[in-house]
Design an enzyme around this catalytic site. Structure first.
Site, PDB file in Angstrom:
ATOM      1  N   ASP A  92       2.971 -17.922 -10.944  1.00  0.00           N
ATOM      2  CA  ASP A  92       3.303 -16.759 -11.769  1.00  0.00           C
ATOM      3  C   ASP A  92       2.428 -16.761 -13.022  1.00  0.00           C
ATOM      4  OD1 ASP A  92       4.634 -14.518 -12.645  1.00  0.00           O
ATOM      5  OD2 ASP A  92       6.358 -15.605 -13.436  1.00  0.00           O
ATOM      6  N   GLU A  93       2.233 -15.585 -13.627  1.00  0.00           N
ATOM      7  CA  GLU A  93       1.465 -15.449 -14.883  1.00  0.00           C
ATOM      8  C   GLU A  93       0.089 -16.112 -14.767  1.00  0.00           C
ATOM      9  OE1 GLU A  93       2.547 -13.469 -16.977  1.00  0.00           O
ATOM     10  OE2 GLU A  93       4.722 -13.570 -17.201  1.00  0.00           O
TER      11      GLU A  93
ATOM     12  N   ARG B 220       6.903  -3.489 -24.023  1.00  0.00           N
ATOM     13  CA  ARG B 220       8.247  -4.079 -24.163  1.00  0.00           C
ATOM     14  C   ARG B 220       9.288  -2.970 -24.276  1.00  0.00           C
ATOM     15  NH1 ARG B 220       7.165  -7.582 -21.564  1.00  0.00           N
ATOM     16  NH2 ARG B 220       5.144  -6.574 -21.471  1.00  0.00           N
TER      17      ARG B 220
ATOM     18  N   LYS C 237       7.649  -8.257 -10.639  1.00  0.00           N
ATOM     19  CA  LYS C 237       6.920  -9.372 -10.026  1.00  0.00           C
ATOM     20  C   LYS C 237       7.846 -10.534  -9.664  1.00  0.00           C
ATOM     21  CE  LYS C 237       5.537 -11.392 -14.474  1.00  0.00           C
ATOM     22  NZ  LYS C 237       6.254 -12.650 -14.428  1.00  0.00           N
ATOM     23  N   THR C 238       8.887 -10.767 -10.480  1.00  0.00           N
ATOM     24  CA  THR C 238       9.795 -11.886 -10.173  1.00  0.00           C
ATOM     25  C   THR C 238      10.524 -11.630  -8.859  1.00  0.00           C
ATOM     26  OG1 THR C 238      10.071 -12.238 -12.550  1.00  0.00           O
ATOM     27  CG2 THR C 238      11.620 -13.359 -11.107  1.00  0.00           C
TER      28      THR C 238
ATOM     29  N   GLN D  43      -2.373  -8.557 -19.663  1.00  0.00           N
ATOM     30  CA  GLN D  43      -1.393  -9.286 -20.476  1.00  0.00           C
ATOM     31  C   GLN D  43      -1.851 -10.711 -20.772  1.00  0.00           C
ATOM     32  OE1 GLN D  43       2.952  -8.353 -19.951  1.00  0.00           O
ATOM     33  NE2 GLN D  43       2.273  -7.604 -17.970  1.00  0.00           N
TER      34      GLN D  43
END
Length: 673
Positions: A219-220, A607, A33-34, A250
């Site tokens: 973002d997020e 993770r 996504k970044t 998330q």
């Protein structure tokens, strides 16, 4: 630009190129996504001709915004990126307040109360009013924070109070906000609430900011609360210049006001919203993703997605039952030693994740016993310690009498019988005169606003600070600083407020270390003109740099909570304490909030890049008693064909010796090679 787009998969490319209307990018864990956000910024600047100064990207952590800014800098060459805003939500809010302080009726030099400052003020108000026991401080602080995040002002809180207790908290809220206004201060939650109210009440100010921010990227997004959502909605208006990136699976911050339903609200508030899903994962093996997908499918979903990977099937997930918590920590330590040798890995390839910080203590003991280097994420910075902030506030006020925040921190530390009413009177007087609160204390006119006894205490404090400032600028600045600490009997204050004498002694040692550090800087200086003010500035800069360096942690096992692990990745992950009452947490079970605990488990699983091991203890000590536990319900929700269960790990000296011998043999073989 085409070279940048060539590195993206079809869905990522679609997300970058979509600029004709609002866009929701549903980005699964590890889906890049970044890259999408940073390449979209570059595309807007280089291909669409939008000046960087009209683009803003917001996220939730300084680290994320720093990384985003660096990556955009690598994509956009020359001065084209100048003026781009990449910041956290709170920094954006802070910038709005700084620029619009006159419209808000505030002085330019307003103070920001951190959580500790806010709690200290609330405690003063609660002690003064006597209606609420200060033992309920956390409850009151959390309720006020929740109200602010939900855009509830004190009058609304009072009108909606469902009990006498809530009515009392609403009144404390009113007094707290009144005191903040008098002090020309805002708290952390106000950094969002204040711009939202400003934009809602003053359309001309909002229009100015809409002209400035023509394209907004968030973002997020699943972590936004009500006030953050409204800030975004106000800035964007009915234009299409919006891209939000988020993952409802998330969303793990409901306890601090996050609302995953904000993703659903987007469709209502922006009817032309386009939805683009990023489902290809670049982090984990197919097996790890299959397990994660299977678990999270037990939550209800408005948006369906399934992560997939081209990283190969990978090893099964291991679930290890241990006899007790001691055996569990021992087993994890031994596993790390053996896996490191077997896989020729580094210690930094391993992470241990847990639900609560209290679980780290036993793990630390075992890692130390086996000489395994480790670090715990989220450690307290030296300058974040209360005693250091206290003494530094004295020093900051001495070198800068306009520092209202420092003044408010130390005026009653130690206590000087100067209450909130007196401070509010000083604050109002200082605002009328457009001077700092400290300088107001020295003016004759202040005497008209308070009783003689209060004025005498204020005058005494003011005179003493001025005297300390003169002493610090004399021949023996370090001696003057030590005199300052002794004058206020800070050691006695620590002993009065510490849970044990040893705690007070340790905190006092930190204070002496701070003064020794200032002395060392002054002694090492080649420049004879170096002042105490310069030494303080150097110390704070050194602390900031050291904290940045700590992010490059060297070859150490990482220990952290599941919450802290979000956004990170490790080749080999251990999730410990997979038991009912731990994960899911007892509070969540009682409040019927299992869905968020499942999302937290999903975050932990995703993770892992190569291997994932989950452990649980059949017995665990709680409140001094050893209790039988039951394994987490989430283990039953994993696909059987992808999991290998082991009932080993009981505290068996012979097994441990055998494992030790096997490891020693592996080490000798490795050395021979």
């Amino acid at each position: 630009m085409s070279a940048h787009l060539a590195k993206l998969n079809p869905r990522q490319k679609e997300a970058v190129l979509h600029i004709d209307g609002p866009c929701l990018v549903l980005a699964g864990a590890g889906s890049g996504k970044t890259s999408v956000i940073t390449r979209k910024i570059a595309y807007l600047i280089e291909e669409c001709g939008m000046p960087a100064r009209h683009i803003a990207a917001v996220t939730f952590t300084n680290k994320a915004s720093r990384e985003m800014k660096e990556r955009v800098g690598g994509l956009v060459k020359g001065s084209a990126a100048r003026g781009l805003t990449v910041s956290t939500f709170h920094n954006l809010g802070l910038n709005i307040i700084r620029r619009e302080h006159k419209a808000l009726g505030m002085k330019a030099s307003f103070s920001i109360f951190d959580a500790e400052d806010a709690r200290a003020l609330l405690k003063e108000l609660m002690l003064k009013d006597g209606d609420l026991d200060s033992d309920h401080l956390d409850l009151v602080a959390n309720q006020i924070s929740n109200w602010k995040n939900d855009l509830v002002i004190p009058a609304m809180a009072a009108s909606k109070a469902a009990s006498p207790g809530e009515a009392q908290i609403a009144e404390i809220y009113r007094r707290y906000n009144q005191a903040l206004r008098a002090y020309n201060a805002v708290d952390f939650d106000d950094l969002i609430l204040t711009p939202v109210r400003l934009f809602s009440e003053q359309p001309e100010v909002l229009e100015k900011w809409r002209r400035k921010i023509r394209y907004l990227l968030v973002d997020e997004y699943q972590d936004t609360n009500s006030s953050q959502y409204l800030l975004v909605k106000l800035i964007v208006g009915d234009r299409g210049g919006l891209t939000v990136v988020g993952d409802d699976d998330q969303s793990i911050y409901a306890w601090r006001g996050a609302r995953p339903e904000n993703l659903s609200l987007l469709k209502k508030d922006f009817p032309s919203l386009s939805l683009i899903k990023l489902e290809q994962n670049y982090r984990s093996t197919s097996r790890i993703l299959r397990v994660a997908n299977h678990l999270i499918a037990h939550n209800p979903h408005e948006f369906d997605k399934a992560l997939w990977s081209e990283m190969g099937l990978g090893e099964p997930i291991r679930v290890i039952r241990c006899a007790n918590e001691d055996a569990e920590s021992e087993r994890v330590a031994m596993e790390i030693l053996s896996q490191r040798l077997k896989r020729q890995a580094k210690f930094s390839d391993f992470a241990i994740l847990y639900r609560g910080n209290h679980q780290a203590r036993l793990l630390e003991i075992k890692l130390q016993a086996h000489q395994i280097p480790y670090t715990i994420s989220g450690g307290t910075s030296f300058f974040a310690r209360a005693e250091i902030k206290d003494v530094m506030s004295y020093l900051r006020l001495i070198v800068n009498p306009d520092d209202d925040n420092a003044f408010l921190r130390i005026i009653n530390t130690p206590r000087r019988q100067i209450g909130p009413s007196t401070l509010e009177a000083i604050g109002h007087y200082a605002n009328e005169r457009h001077i700092s609160m400290f300088n107001a204390c020295g003016e004759i006119g202040l005497g008209e606003h308070m009783p003689e006894a209060s004025l005498e205490r204020i005058r005494r404090f003011h005179h003493w600070v001025l005297q300390m400032g003169e002493n610090c600028r004399g021949d023996d600045p370090v001696g003057a600083l030590k005199q300052l600490v002794e004058d206020i009997d800070y050691e006695g204050w620590l002993h009065q407020n510490a849970s044990a004498p040893k705690v007070a002694e340790r905190r006092m040692e930190n204070v002496w270390y701070l003064l020794d550090s200032i002395k060392a800087i002054l002694q090492k200086a080649d420049d004879d003109e170096l002042t105490v003010e310069d030494a303080i500035a150097k110390l704070m800069l050194r602390d900031m740099l050291e904290r940045q360096e700590e992010e490059d942690l060297g070859d150490q096992v990482q220990l952290m909570t599941l919450h802290a692990s979000k956004g990170l990745e490790y080749p080999h992950v251990f999730m410990v304490g997979m038991e009912e009452d731990l994960l899911p947490h007892r509070t969540s079970i009682e409040e019927d909030n299992i869905e968020e605990e499942r999302r937290l488990t999903y975050v932990g699983i995703t993770r892992a890049q190569k291997t994932l091991t989950m452990t649980w203890a059949a017995k665990r000590k709680q409140y001094g008693e050893i209790i039988e536990t039951s394994y987490s319900r989430f283990l039953d929700e994993l696909p059987e064909e992808d999991v290998v269960s082991e009932g080993l790990g009981q505290h068996n000296p012979e097994v441990n010796r055998a494992q030790g011998s096997a490891m020693l043999g592996s080490l000798l073989d490795m050395l021979k090679k």
